[in-house]
Design an enzyme around this catalytic site. Structure first.
Site, PDB file in Angstrom:
ATOM      1  CD  GLN A  14     -48.325  58.214 -56.092  1.00  0.00           C
ATOM      2  OE1 GLN A  14     -48.711  57.354 -56.810  1.00  0.00           O
ATOM      3  NE2 GLN A  14     -48.963  59.364 -55.978  1.00  0.00           N
ATOM      4  CG  ASP A  48     -68.151  48.184 -44.003  1.00  0.00           C
ATOM      5  OD1 ASP A  48     -67.580  47.343 -44.135  1.00  0.00           O
ATOM      6  OD2 ASP A  48     -69.102  48.621 -44.798  1.00  0.00           O
ATOM      7  CD  GLU A 104     -33.162  15.435 -47.899  1.00  0.00           C
ATOM      8  OE1 GLU A 104     -32.693  16.668 -47.316  1.00  0.00           O
ATOM      9  OE2 GLU A 104     -34.704  15.247 -47.428  1.00  0.00           O
ATOM     10  CD  GLU A 157     -64.077  43.541 -49.210  1.00  0.00           C
ATOM     11  OE1 GLU A 157     -63.514  44.016 -48.746  1.00  0.00           O
ATOM     12  OE2 GLU A 157     -64.597  43.863 -50.322  1.00  0.00           O
ATOM     13  CG  HIS A 158     -67.978  42.352 -47.434  1.00  0.00           C
ATOM     14  ND1 HIS A 158     -67.346  43.152 -48.397  1.00  0.00           N
ATOM     15  CD2 HIS A 158     -67.515  42.608 -46.402  1.00  0.00           C
ATOM     16  CE1 HIS A 158     -66.656  44.189 -47.857  1.00  0.00           C
ATOM     17  NE2 HIS A 158     -66.933  43.852 -46.544  1.00  0.00           N
TER      18      HIS A 158
END
Length: 427
Positions: free
Chosen positions: A189, A359, A413, A325-326
């Site tokens: 939401q 991190d 074209e 990801e890592h």
């Protein structure tokens, strides 16, 4: 932890399943995600408040969605000085890294033709910060500071509400990072409200930040209605380890990512079956007593796999296929293998680069592509908050030089009006 070797019949099938994890995850949740997004598009605040009550078990009124300046000031009284200092140090290092990524408007002359690009920031960015299972002030810094460096004038943060109010660490981090608006709304939401806009929450041009599989799927579904940075979440780590890697370090690093979420995925690719077995045993022992033991245990049980191969080169091929990801290279002379890594959100090199240092405090962004999307997405950066407009300027003489080939190409074209738009300058 499941262990498969190259000699096992299941090796290829297991690797294929892991490499396809992104599509398998998002497909299962797409239908309910679309239903929530459609409701938010139609009903705005009413739908946002209804889903907030349903999923977060928090009842709010529309006027309470936005966090007030007084709440932000109050947050500083609920954290210790050393904690505030740590947030400010992280902010300084993140700022210093991202300032090096700035892109400026540029132009050059080709005879009397001027060509270039105008670089401008996005007008409004929505920063999604996960909540519920953990508190992520570091994500606030990682998402908002590059936007500030890029010159984005409106930086909107959305984070799930809590019964006791938004965590003070998030509010302090947002204040340090330069966030201009904060809303207590999370999940699909929140993504819908940021993309479509409601009476209370004005729409943004781009949404950035990690989230669970529902949030990640919502961003993917809405791409085109709104810009997105990448598909970020759930968290992943792949460790490439040679025979000399320390099993205690490898196990600790895998748990570092596994504790994020039950859907977090961690992998080990090693040349040593002995190491794989030792790491598996150590994961079980290191799990005990962790604050997030149940979450990490489920992540390991559901998703963790150790692949045993013969050479580091083969290990890197497996890593590239998984595109995590890592990616940690816990190997001797890791820089020798750097150019063999083709797909990774972030690379941690050597024995003394734990994922946690990146991190929090190193400076490079920790919002990274997951689910195999490191094959085509990059880490969050200043480039995600700006866009380029091409600049073209011709004089009459320079246009005359290219008029004939321009007209020929237009006729090839079948676009006569294209040809005439150039020819009209000389008739």
């Amino acid at each position: 932890m499941k262990i498969v070797t190259q000699a096992d019949r299941s090796f290829a099938a297991t690797l294929k399943k892991v490499a396809a994890r992104g599509g398998l995850q998002s497909g299962a949740v797409e239908k309910p995600v679309r239903a929530i997004l459609q409701a938010v598009e139609r009903a705005g605040d009413k739908a946002v408040l209804r889903y907030t009550k349903q999923f977060d078990r928090v009842t709010l009124k529309a006027e309470a969605l936005r966090v007030t300046p007084e709440e932000i000031k109050e947050a500083y009284y609920h954290i210790r000085k050393d904690e505030g200092d740590a947030l400010r140090l992280a902010a300084q290092r993140i700022t210093a890294f991202h300032e090096r990524q700035r892109t400026k408007t540029w132009m050059y002359q080709d005879h009397d033709v001027t060509l270039g690009q105008l670089v401008t920031p996005v007008d409004a960015v929505g920063v999604y910060v996960p909540g519920g299972k953990a508190v992520y002030p570091s994500t606030v810094l990682m998402c908002a500071i590059p936007a500030k460096v890029a010159g984005v004038p409106r930086i909107v943060m959305a984070t799930p509400p809590q019964k006791g109010g938004i965590n003070p660490y998030l509010l302090v981090a947002a204040d340090i990072a330069g966030v201009t608006e904060i809303y207590r709304v999370g999940g699909v939401q929140a993504i819908g409200a940021l993309a479509y806009g409601t009476k209370t929450i004005a729409r943004v041009d781009k949404i950035v930040g990690p989230g669970n599989i529902y949030v990640a799927t919502a961003k993917r579904v809405l791409y085109g209605t709104v810009g997105i940075d990448m598909i970020a979440g759930p968290s992943e780590l792949l460790v490439v380890a040679d025979d000399n890697a320390k099993p205690t370090h490898v196990a600790a690093d895998l748990l570092c990512e596994a504790e994020h979420d039950e859907d977090a995925q961690v992998f080990l690719v090693t040349t040593s079956e002995r190491l794989a077995k030792d790491v598996s045993v150590l994961i079980d022992s290191q799990l005990k007593g962790l604050q997030r033991e149940k979450i990490a245990s489920k992540s390991i049980a559901r998703h963790a796999v150790a692949f045993v191969v013969t050479t580091i080169e083969e290990a890197l091929q497996v890593a590239n296929e998984i595109a995590a990801e890592h990616v940690t290279l816990s190997v001797d002379n890791p820089f020798d293998y750097l150019e063999q890594v083709r797909h990774a959100g972030a690379l941690f090199l050597g024995r003394y680069t734990p994922p946690s240092v990146a991190d929090y405090i190193a400076g490079p962004n920790h919002v990274l592509p997951t689910g195999g999307t490191a094959r085509f997405f990059s880490p969050l950066s200043v480039h995600d908050y700006v866009k380029a407009s091409n600049i073209v300027h011709y004089t009459r003489d320079e246009l005359a030089k290219v008029k004939e080939p321009l007209v020929r190409l237009a006729h090839i074209e079948g676009f006569d009006a294209h040809a005439k738009s150039a020819q009209s300058r000389f008739s």
